[in-house]
Design a protein around this motif. Structure first.
Motif, PDB file in Angstrom:
ATOM      1  N   ARG A   1      -4.368  10.151  -0.609  1.00 36.27           N
ATOM      2  CA  ARG A   1      -5.103   9.038  -1.226  1.00 36.27           C
ATOM      3  C   ARG A   1      -4.247   7.780  -1.165  1.00 36.27           C
ATOM      4  N   SER A   2      -4.847   6.679  -0.767  1.00 40.55           N
ATOM      5  CA  SER A   2      -4.074   5.443  -0.678  1.00 40.55           C
ATOM      6  C   SER A   2      -4.444   4.507  -1.818  1.00 40.55           C
ATOM      7  N   SER A   3      -3.474   3.680  -2.189  1.00 46.48           N
ATOM      8  CA  SER A   3      -3.713   2.668  -3.212  1.00 46.48           C
ATOM      9  C   SER A   3      -2.998   1.394  -2.787  1.00 46.48           C
TER      10      SER A   3
ATOM     11  N   SER B   1       0.839  -1.192   0.000  1.00 43.38           N
ATOM     12  CA  SER B   1       0.000   0.000   0.000  1.00 43.38           C
ATOM     13  C   SER B   1       0.873   1.240   0.000  1.00 43.38           C
ATOM     14  N   SER B   2       0.371   2.287  -0.608  1.00 46.73           N
ATOM     15  CA  SER B   2       1.089   3.562  -0.599  1.00 46.73           C
ATOM     16  C   SER B   2       0.065   4.688  -0.524  1.00 46.73           C
ATOM     17  N   THR B   3       0.546   5.829  -0.064  1.00 48.64           N
ATOM     18  CA  THR B   3      -0.300   7.014   0.045  1.00 48.64           C
ATOM     19  C   THR B   3       0.384   8.149  -0.699  1.00 48.64           C
TER      20      THR B   3
END
Length: 153
Positions: free
Chosen positions: A60-62, A53-55
């Motif tokens: 916004r996270s993905s 996961s990254s922000t």
């Protein structure tokens, strides 16, 4: 600054960047083609889907799922590798059988034999680079208006 000078600068920058991207894509493609041509093939099993996961800067996270694959190269020793290509939704499921390509001297450099894993980066870099070169080329041609004013007899 007149229009022809603007087109010259714009075209040079776009064409130059596009050329770099296209060359990188071609290099990726040649390396992939070479790997595929010399790699051995075997069956592997997706044993896990690693979630990363990254922000971004706007909060916004993905999340992206990377398959972890276990296979037995010709040496017979079980090898586990994590794919360099992830997706959301996951392209594979746990327990799924996949074709694995690997270099017998470096089994950890294995890849899943799929278009996304092998050819996505070369296609994106070459395609985007080519589009930039085309746009830059059109701008460069427009920067030399005397070339556009020829008459056919």
């Amino acid at each position: 600054m007149d229009d022809s000078k603007s087109f010259l600068i714009f075209g040079s920058i776009f064409g130059g960047i596009g050329g770099i991207f296209a060359v990188i894509g071609i290099i990726f493609g040649v390396n992939t083609h070479s790997f595929v041509g010399t790699a051995l093939s075997t069956q592997g099993t997706v044993i896990d889907l690693e979630l990363r996961s990254s922000t971004d800067s706007k909060g916004r996270s993905s999340s992206v799922y990377y398959p972890v694959v276990k296979f037995a190269p010709s040496s017979g020793e079980q090898t586990i590798f994590k794919s360099n290509t992830g997706s959301n939704p996951p392209a594979f499921t746990k327990g799924q059988q996949v074709e694995v390509l690997y270099n017998p001297q470096k089994p950890n450099s294995a890849m899943i034999n799929s278009w996304l894993e092998l050819w996505f980066l070369p296609a994106i870099f070459t395609g985007m680079g080519s589009i930039f070169v085309l746009i830059g080329g059109v701008a460069l041609v427009k920067s030399f208006p005397h070339l556009l004013n020829f008459k056919c007899k």
